[in-house]
Design a protein around this motif. Structure first.
Motif, PDB file in Angstrom:
ATOM      1  N   SER A 394      64.416  23.067  81.081  1.00 56.10           N
ATOM      2  CA  SER A 394      65.870  22.868  81.220  1.00 56.10           C
ATOM      3  C   SER A 394      66.304  21.516  80.662  1.00 56.10           C
ATOM      4  CB  SER A 394      66.282  22.994  82.699  1.00 56.10           C
ATOM      5  OG  SER A 394      66.048  24.288  83.172  1.00 56.10           O
ATOM      6  N   ARG A 395      65.803  21.198  79.487  1.00 57.34           N
ATOM      7  CA  ARG A 395      66.159  19.958  78.796  1.00 57.34           C
ATOM      8  C   ARG A 395      66.469  20.268  77.333  1.00 57.34           C
ATOM      9  NH1 ARG A 395      65.182  18.500  83.398  1.00 57.34           N
ATOM     10  NH2 ARG A 395      64.239  16.540  84.073  1.00 57.34           N
ATOM     11  N   PRO A 396      67.393  19.544  76.702  1.00 59.52           N
ATOM     12  CA  PRO A 396      67.527  19.651  75.244  1.00 59.52           C
ATOM     13  C   PRO A 396      66.191  19.326  74.590  1.00 59.52           C
ATOM     14  CG  PRO A 396      69.350  18.413  76.177  1.00 59.52           C
ATOM     15  CD  PRO A 396      68.350  18.581  77.278  1.00 59.52           C
ATOM     16  N   VAL A 397      65.905  19.969  73.474  1.00 57.04           N
ATOM     17  CA  VAL A 397      64.583  19.807  72.866  1.00 57.04           C
ATOM     18  C   VAL A 397      64.684  19.721  71.350  1.00 57.04           C
ATOM     19  CG1 VAL A 397      64.286  22.318  72.976  1.00 57.04           C
ATOM     20  CG2 VAL A 397      62.286  20.871  72.660  1.00 57.04           C
ATOM     21  N   PHE A 398      63.897  18.807  70.778  1.00 57.37           N
ATOM     22  CA  PHE A 398      63.740  18.658  69.333  1.00 57.37           C
ATOM     23  C   PHE A 398      62.251  18.757  69.021  1.00 57.37           C
ATOM     24  CE2 PHE A 398      67.857  16.887  69.919  1.00 57.37           C
ATOM     25  CZ  PHE A 398      68.521  16.941  68.700  1.00 57.37           C
ATOM     26  N   LEU A 399      61.869  19.699  68.158  1.00 56.58           N
ATOM     27  CA  LEU A 399      60.476  19.882  67.778  1.00 56.58           C
ATOM     28  C   LEU A 399      60.342  19.827  66.259  1.00 56.58           C
ATOM     29  CD1 LEU A 399      59.495  22.927  70.056  1.00 56.58           C
ATOM     30  CD2 LEU A 399      59.277  20.484  70.590  1.00 56.58           C
ATOM     31  N   SER A 412      63.315  22.188  64.584  1.00 59.31           N
ATOM     32  CA  SER A 412      64.394  22.912  65.235  1.00 59.31           C
ATOM     33  C   SER A 412      64.800  22.192  66.506  1.00 59.31           C
ATOM     34  CB  SER A 412      63.955  24.343  65.586  1.00 59.31           C
ATOM     35  OG  SER A 412      63.746  25.104  64.424  1.00 59.31           O
ATOM     36  N   ALA A 413      66.053  22.374  66.891  1.00 56.08           N
ATOM     37  CA  ALA A 413      66.591  21.749  68.096  1.00 56.08           C
ATOM     38  C   ALA A 413      67.394  22.771  68.876  1.00 56.08           C
ATOM     39  CB  ALA A 413      67.475  20.559  67.728  1.00 56.08           C
ATOM     40  N   ARG A 414      67.340  22.650  70.211  1.00 53.44           N
ATOM     41  CA  ARG A 414      68.080  23.550  71.083  1.00 53.44           C
ATOM     42  C   ARG A 414      68.615  22.790  72.286  1.00 53.44           C
ATOM     43  NH1 ARG A 414      67.142  26.076  67.154  1.00 53.44           N
ATOM     44  NH2 ARG A 414      66.375  28.224  66.950  1.00 53.44           N
ATOM     45  N   SER A 415      69.746  23.262  72.814  1.00 51.43           N
ATOM     46  CA  SER A 415      70.260  22.759  74.088  1.00 51.43           C
ATOM     47  C   SER A 415      71.001  23.886  74.779  1.00 51.43           C
ATOM     48  CB  SER A 415      71.185  21.558  73.884  1.00 51.43           C
ATOM     49  OG  SER A 415      72.511  21.968  73.597  1.00 51.43           O
ATOM     50  N   ARG A 416      71.338  23.700  76.045  1.00 55.98           N
ATOM     51  CA  ARG A 416      72.108  24.704  76.779  1.00 55.98           C
ATOM     52  C   ARG A 416      73.607  24.485  76.619  1.00 55.98           C
ATOM     53  NH1 ARG A 416      68.835  27.844  79.789  1.00 55.98           N
ATOM     54  NH2 ARG A 416      66.887  26.968  80.565  1.00 55.98           N
ATOM     55  N   GLY A 417      73.990  23.568  75.766  1.00 56.61           N
ATOM     56  CA  GLY A 417      75.402  23.298  75.546  1.00 56.61           C
ATOM     57  C   GLY A 417      75.886  22.044  76.226  1.00 56.61           C
ATOM     58  N   GLY A 437      71.563  20.742  59.942  1.00 53.24           N
ATOM     59  CA  GLY A 437      72.765  21.530  60.179  1.00 53.24           C
ATOM     60  C   GLY A 437      72.581  22.409  61.394  1.00 53.24           C
ATOM     61  N   GLY A 438      73.594  23.230  61.660  1.00 53.15           N
ATOM     62  CA  GLY A 438      73.485  24.142  62.781  1.00 53.15           C
ATOM     63  C   GLY A 438      74.735  24.218  63.611  1.00 53.15           C
ATOM     64  N   HIS A 439      74.548  24.530  64.888  1.00 59.17           N
ATOM     65  CA  HIS A 439      75.632  24.730  65.828  1.00 59.17           C
ATOM     66  C   HIS A 439      75.501  23.723  66.968  1.00 59.17           C
ATOM     67  CE1 HIS A 439      75.724  28.513  63.694  1.00 59.17           C
ATOM     68  NE2 HIS A 439      74.522  28.816  64.135  1.00 59.17           N
ATOM     69  N   HIS A 440      76.409  23.835  67.917  1.00 54.11           N
ATOM     70  CA  HIS A 440      76.404  22.958  69.074  1.00 54.11           C
ATOM     71  C   HIS A 440      75.069  23.030  69.822  1.00 54.11           C
ATOM     72  CE1 HIS A 440      78.606  20.477  71.965  1.00 54.11           C
ATOM     73  NE2 HIS A 440      78.043  21.177  72.932  1.00 54.11           N
TER      74      HIS A 440
END
Length: 591
Positions: A394-399, A412-417, A437-440
C-alpha cells in the motif's frame, strides 16, 4: 498489504483489516428522502447510484442504458480532428504511404488494430503498422524508431498512445516533409511537439466534453470522423465492429469508466461477446472464458494481461497479429506463444518480488515510496510487478531494471492515486530521464545506465515535493452493509446493471459482519489463494475467495465457529462452465 500489521497483536488492531491494515468505514449514507429519487429500486441499488453521483431519475436512465448515438460525443469537437481526418483521407485517396506507430501495450496495439481494420476493410494496402521493440527502441516514438520509420518513405505517420512528449522526433519527421498526426491521451507535456495535428483531449486549448479517453478510444474517434467525411462505401455504422478492441484498451489502460468510456465499453463488450476476430475466439477458448457472459473484469484480468505480456516481453507484434489474423492455425500458434510468454513473465515477476520481500520482510519498516531496481530485473515485468507491490505494501512504487537485451534502464511506477507518479518524475532534475510519461497512477520511464545509482535518491527527493491528495487511501470504504441472507441471485441481478466495472465505477464493496467460519483452505499452485467457507442461514455455506492471500490462512487456525467480518464483492464465478455465487474478499478481520 500493509506488512506491519502482520506481526502485531491482532487484538489491538480490531478496527483494521488484515490485508490492508486500514480502518473500515461506510460511504456516505443515503439520505432518507433519496429513496424517492429512484422509485422501484431497493436500498442497495439506490445507495450505489447515489454514491456514484447519480442524483436523478434521468441520470439513472442514462447510467443503466447507454445510448451509442447520444453518449459518444461528436469527434469533430476535438480541435485538430477536422485537419487530421482530412489529411488521412487525402493520403488514402492519393495512395500515399501511411505508417501507424502504436505503442507496445494493449492500448497502443488495439489503437493500431483500429486503423489496420479500417485500411483493410476499404482495400487500402499502402500502409504499415509499426509496433516498437521496447528493448531496442525504448518508450514511445523514440529516435531509433523514427529512423526505422523514415526508411518506409511515408507521407504520413500516425502515432497511437504516444507522441505528445516526442518533440525532437517530430521535428525530425518535419524536416523530411513527413506529416505527423499524434493520437494520444497522456498528461500535458512541458511543450507540445510541432505535429501536423494532435488529437489529445488533455490539450489546454481543448473544449472536448470528456478528457479521459484512452489512446485506442481516441483512435476510434478518429476513424469515426474519417468515415463521416468519406465512408469509402462502407455500410453506416461499420465502425461499431471496432468497439471490441476499443473496449479492451479502455479497460486495460485503467481510464475512468464514466461518460463516454462507459458507453464504449458497454457496447464493446457486446461486440466482444460475438467477436469475429479469430485470434480472440482462440484466446477465449484457451483461457476458458465464457464469451457469452464476458465482463470487463474478464478483460482486465484475463484478456488484457496476455496482450500486454507479449509485447512487453519482447514479442512486439504477437498481440497485433493475434487481433488481425484470419487464420485459425496461426491464431493457435500465436496463443500458444502468448501463454508461454505469460508463464515466462510470471517467473520473472516472482524473481523481482523475492528481492523486494527480502528488503522489506514482514514487520519491517516500509518507506513512504518504495523505490528499487536491479540491472538483472527484466523491464517487461515491472509494470505488473509494481501493481503487485502496490497491493502488498500500500505504497507508491517505482521499479527499474535492464535485463540482458536493453541498452538503457527502464522502469514502471504505480500509486493508488494519493500522489501522481508523473508529477514526481517531473520534479526530478531536467535531463535525468531519457523519457517518461503516463497517468496520475501509472507511468513508465527510461534513463541512461550511469544514472541508475542516483535513481532512488532522485525519486525520493522529488516525491517530497509532489502534492498529495488529502485523505486518499486512508480508509477502506464499503458501499453498504449486507447480511449473509442478502447474498443471492436477486442481489447479483441488481448489481449486474452497474456493469461495466472499472476505474471510478468499481465493483461494489459490501461489509458483512460476524460471519461464522465453517472451513478454511488454500488453492492454486503452492496454495497461492485463500478460500473461506461460511455457514449461511439455510444450513448450507457461502464461499469467499481471496487471490494471492493463501498465506493468510494462518489467521483462521481457530477454525469452525470463528466470527469474521468481510469487505467483499458479490460475484458469479463461471470457471470451467460451473456457476457459483460467491464472495471475493477485499479485506477481512477477526472478531
Amino acid at each position: 498489504m500493509a506488512v506491519k500489521v502482520i506481526l502485531l497483536d491482532y487484538v489491538n488492531m480490531s478496527d483494521a483489516g488484515i490485508i490492508t491494515g486500514k480502518k473500515w468505514a461506510l460511504k456516505e449514507s443515503l439520505p432518507e428522502d433519496a429513496i424517492n429519487i429512484f422509485p422501484g429500486e431497493d436500498r442497495v441499488s439506490s445507495s450505489l447510484l447515489f454514491s456514484r453521483g447519480i442524483k436523478s431519475a434521468a441520470d439513472k436512465a442514462n447510467f443503466f442504458s447507454p445510448d451509442y448515438e447520444k453518449d459518444l460525443h461528436d469527434p469533430f469537437l476535438l480541435r485538430d480532428m477536422e485537419k487530421a481526418a482530412t489529411r488521412i483521407i487525402k493520403a488514402i485517396r492519393g495512395g500515399e504511404r501511411i505508417v501507424v506507430f502504436g505503442d507496445y501495450d494493449a492500448d497502443g496495439v488495439c489503437g493500431a488494430t483500429i486503423f489496420s481494420d479500417l485500411f483493410v476493410q476499404i482495400g487500402y494496402a499502402n500502409f504499415r503498422v509499426y509496433i516498437p521493440d521496447r528493448y531496442k527502441e525504448g518508450y514511445g516514438l523514440s529516435a531509433v524508431a523514427v529512423e526505422a520509420i523514415i526508411k518506409e518513405n511515408p507521407a504520413v505517420v500516425i502515432t497511437v498512445d504516444c507522441g505528445v512528449t516526442n518533440f525532437d522526433e517530430v521535428e525530425r519527421l518535419n524536416s523530411l516533409g513527413i506529416d505527423a498526426i499524434i493520437i494520444d491521451h497522456h498528461i500535458v507535456p512541458p511543450r507540445w511537439p510541432n505535429a501536423f495535428a494532435i488529437i489529445d483531449a488533455k490539450k489546454e486549448t481543448e473544449t472536448y466534453p470528456f478528457k479521459f479517453l484512452c489512446g485506442a478510444g481516441m483512435a476510434f474517434k478518429t476513424v469515426k470522423a474519417i468515415l463521416r467525411k468519406d465512408n469509402f462505401d462502407l455500410p453506416e455504422g461499420w465502425e461499431k465492429w471496432l468497439l471490441d478492441v476499443a473496449a479492451i484498451a479502455t479497460v486495460a489502460d485503467m481510464v475512468p469508466l464514466l461518460d463516454e468510456n462507459r458507453a464504449l465499453v458497454h457496447f464493446g463488450l457486446k461486440v466482444l461477446r460475438k467477436t469475429r476476430r479469430v485470434g480472440l475466439t482462440v484466446l477465449f477458448k484457451k483461457l476458458r472464458i465464457d464469451g457469452e457472459h464476458l465482463t470487463a473484469e474478464d478483460v482486465a484480468f484475463s484478456v488484457a494481461p496476455y496482450i500486454n505480456a507479449a509485447s512487453r516481453m519482447g514479442n512486439d507484434t504477437t498481440s497485433f497479429e493475434l487481433l488481425t489474423t484470419d487464420s485459425y492455425e496461426k491464431a493457435h500458434w500465436l496463443v500458444d506463444r502468448m501463454v508461454s510468454t505469460k508463464t515466462e513473465q510470471a517467473h520473472f515477476v516472482d524473481l523481482v518480488l523475492r528481492d523486494i520481500r527480502a528488503k522489506y520482510p514482514e514487520g519491517s519498516p516500509v518507506p513512504d515510496v518504495i523505490i528499487m531496481g536491479d540491472a538483472s530485473w527484466h523491464p517487461g515485468v515491472l509494470g505488473i510487478t509494481a501493481n503487485r507491490v502496490l497491493e502488498m505494501y500500500s505504497r507508491p512504487v517505482f521499479l527499474w531494471g535492464q535485463g540482458e537485451e536493453s541498452e538503457t534502464v527502464k522502469g514502471s511506477a504505480r500509486s493508488r492515486g494519493e500522489i501522481s507518479v508523473v508529477e514526481i518524475m517531473r520534479n526530478v532534475q531536467e535531463g535525468f530521464f531519457l523519457d517518461f510519461g503516463g497517468h496520475h497512477a501509472a507511468g513508465g520511464f527510461s534513463l541512461a545506465t550511469d544514472k541508475a545509482g542516483q535513481f532512488e535518491k532522485a525519486i525520493a527527493e522529488a516525491a517530497k515535493k509532489a502534492p498529495r491528495q488529502p485523505g486518499a487511501g486512508e480508509d477502506m470504504l464499503a458501499d453498504a452493509e449486507l447480511a449473509i441472507s442478502d447474498v443471492g441471485r436477486e442481489l447479483l441481478g441488481g448489481l449486474d446493471r452497474f456493469e461495466p466495472f472499472g476505474m471510478e465505477n468499481p465493483k461494489p464493496v459490501f461489509w458483512l459482519k460476524n460471519l461464522a467460519l465453517k472451513h478454511v483452505g488454500v488453492f492454486g499452485k503452492d496454495g497461492l489463494h485463500l478460500k473461506l467457507s461460511f455457514h449461511n442461514l439455510s444450513g448450507g455455506e457461502l464461499n469467499a475467495i481471496a487471490f494471492w492471500r493463501g498465506k493468510d490462512a494462518k489467521f483462521f487456525e481457530q477454525g469452525e465457529g470463528l466470527l469474521v467480518d468481510l469487505l467483499a464483492n458479490v460475484e458469479m464465478s463461471r470457471f470451467n462452465g460451473t456457476e457459483e455465487l460467491r464472495l471475493r474478499a477485499v479485506d477481512y478481520k477477526i472478531n
